[in-house]
Design a protein around this motif. Sequence first.
Motif, mmCIF file in Angstrom:
data_model
loop_
_atom_site.group_PDB
_atom_site.id
_atom_site.type_symbol
_atom_site.label_atom_id
_atom_site.label_comp_id
_atom_site.label_asym_id
_atom_site.label_seq_id
_atom_site.Cartn_x
_atom_site.Cartn_y
_atom_site.Cartn_z
ATOM 1 N N GLY A 89 0.818 -1.214 0.000
ATOM 2 C CA GLY A 89 0.000 0.000 0.000
ATOM 3 C C GLY A 89 0.847 1.258 0.000
ATOM 4 N N TYR A 90 1.893 1.258 0.830
ATOM 5 C CA TYR A 90 2.775 2.420 0.856
ATOM 6 C C TYR A 90 3.486 2.604 -0.486
ATOM 7 C CZ TYR A 90 2.344 3.256 5.905
ATOM 8 O OH TYR A 90 1.886 3.559 7.163
ATOM 9 N N VAL A 91 3.980 1.514 -1.054
ATOM 10 C CA VAL A 91 4.684 1.608 -2.337
ATOM 11 C C VAL A 91 3.744 2.128 -3.426
ATOM 12 C CG1 VAL A 91 5.785 0.242 -4.167
ATOM 13 C CG2 VAL A 91 6.440 -0.107 -1.786
ATOM 14 N N ILE A 92 2.567 1.517 -3.528
ATOM 15 C CA ILE A 92 1.608 1.955 -4.550
ATOM 16 C C ILE A 92 1.208 3.408 -4.316
ATOM 17 C CG2 ILE A 92 -0.775 1.645 -5.355
ATOM 18 C CD1 ILE A 92 -0.347 -1.383 -5.007
ATOM 19 N N LEU A 96 1.961 6.262 -7.014
ATOM 20 C CA LEU A 96 0.852 6.991 -7.630
ATOM 21 C C LEU A 96 0.900 8.477 -7.303
ATOM 22 C CD1 LEU A 96 -2.130 4.501 -7.238
ATOM 23 C CD2 LEU A 96 -0.899 5.103 -9.327
ATOM 24 N N SER A 97 1.280 8.802 -6.089
ATOM 25 C CA SER A 97 1.395 10.220 -5.731
ATOM 26 C C SER A 97 2.494 10.902 -6.544
ATOM 27 C CB SER A 97 1.676 10.374 -4.238
ATOM 28 O OG SER A 97 0.580 9.904 -3.490
ATOM 29 N N ALA A 98 3.628 10.217 -6.680
ATOM 30 C CA ALA A 98 4.721 10.776 -7.492
ATOM 31 C C ALA A 98 4.302 10.885 -8.952
ATOM 32 C CB ALA A 98 5.962 9.918 -7.355
ATOM 33 N N LEU A 111 -7.002 13.704 -14.737
ATOM 34 C CA LEU A 111 -6.177 12.520 -14.544
ATOM 35 C C LEU A 111 -5.315 12.676 -13.292
ATOM 36 C CD1 LEU A 111 -5.314 9.782 -15.592
ATOM 37 C CD2 LEU A 111 -3.637 10.933 -17.050
ATOM 38 N N LEU A 112 -4.817 13.865 -13.084
ATOM 39 C CA LEU A 112 -4.026 14.136 -11.879
ATOM 40 C C LEU A 112 -4.856 13.879 -10.625
ATOM 41 C CD1 LEU A 112 -1.702 15.312 -10.189
ATOM 42 C CD2 LEU A 112 -2.695 17.555 -10.597
ATOM 43 N N ALA A 113 -6.073 14.353 -10.606
ATOM 44 C CA ALA A 113 -6.936 14.177 -9.437
ATOM 45 C C ALA A 113 -7.200 12.696 -9.173
ATOM 46 C CB ALA A 113 -8.244 14.926 -9.634
ATOM 47 N N ILE A 114 -7.442 11.928 -10.223
ATOM 48 C CA ILE A 114 -7.712 10.494 -10.066
ATOM 49 C C ILE A 114 -6.486 9.774 -9.514
ATOM 50 C CG2 ILE A 114 -8.190 8.348 -11.327
ATOM 51 C CD1 ILE A 114 -9.990 10.038 -13.183
ATOM 52 N N ILE A 115 -5.335 10.029 -10.090
ATOM 53 C CA ILE A 115 -4.111 9.367 -9.648
ATOM 54 C C ILE A 115 -3.756 9.785 -8.223
ATOM 55 C CG2 ILE A 115 -1.616 9.256 -10.045
ATOM 56 C CD1 ILE A 115 -2.240 9.266 -13.036
ATOM 57 N N SER A 116 -3.893 11.054 -7.905
ATOM 58 C CA SER A 116 -3.605 11.516 -6.544
ATOM 59 C C SER A 116 -4.558 10.881 -5.545
ATOM 60 C CB SER A 116 -3.713 13.037 -6.464
ATOM 61 O OG SER A 116 -2.700 13.617 -7.239
ATOM 62 N N THR A 120 -3.400 8.517 -2.502
ATOM 63 C CA THR A 120 -3.760 8.875 -1.135
ATOM 64 C C THR A 120 -4.562 7.760 -0.473
ATOM 65 O OG1 THR A 120 -3.798 11.203 -1.758
ATOM 66 C CG2 THR A 120 -4.933 10.610 0.281
ATOM 67 N N SER A 121 -5.464 7.131 -1.217
ATOM 68 C CA SER A 121 -6.258 6.021 -0.681
ATOM 69 C C SER A 121 -5.373 4.841 -0.303
ATOM 70 C CB SER A 121 -7.309 5.558 -1.691
ATOM 71 O OG SER A 121 -8.248 6.569 -1.896
#
Length: 157
Positions: A89-92, A96-98, A111-116, A120-121
């Motif tokens: 979870g931390y890695v993903i 994804l945040s990066a 797309l940025l909002a979805i990936i962020s 975060t989830s």
Amino acid sequence: MLLRIDSEAELYNPYDPTQTRINDKVYSYLKSFCTEADYEKHLSDTLQIICSEPVDINRFRSVLEAEVQKDLDEFDRQIAQNRKRVILGYVIGIVLSAAGVVLALLLDQVLLAIISFLGTSAVSDAFTTHSRLNPEIRRQKKLMEPLRELKFEVIRQ
């Protein structure tokens, strides 16, 4: 702790002819004493089995210890599985945040909002598992300790 039985067979699962599995109701009854409020009080407890027949206390002790060990092993398995989920979870989440930051520079904001959000989830789920689930499993595991240290006494009626 007191346990009243009519015969030694009541201590074991009625479907197990080898009498190597503890009766679920007996085990549930013994586990009912494994609470935070009663933890200290039961650390040096004696289980008094009241029965009109003789009871092989050593066999019952080994069957109970095996059942407790099985539960403790399951707790350890859950903690190990949760650790793997936390790391993943931390890695993903971090990836994804990066990726969200990099893509924010290159692509549109949706797309940025979805990936962020996904990142975060993932981090949030990992943190919840790490900070809540595993400590709860460790607490339950600790509460089982008095069952491993029980002294036994048979009282014949």
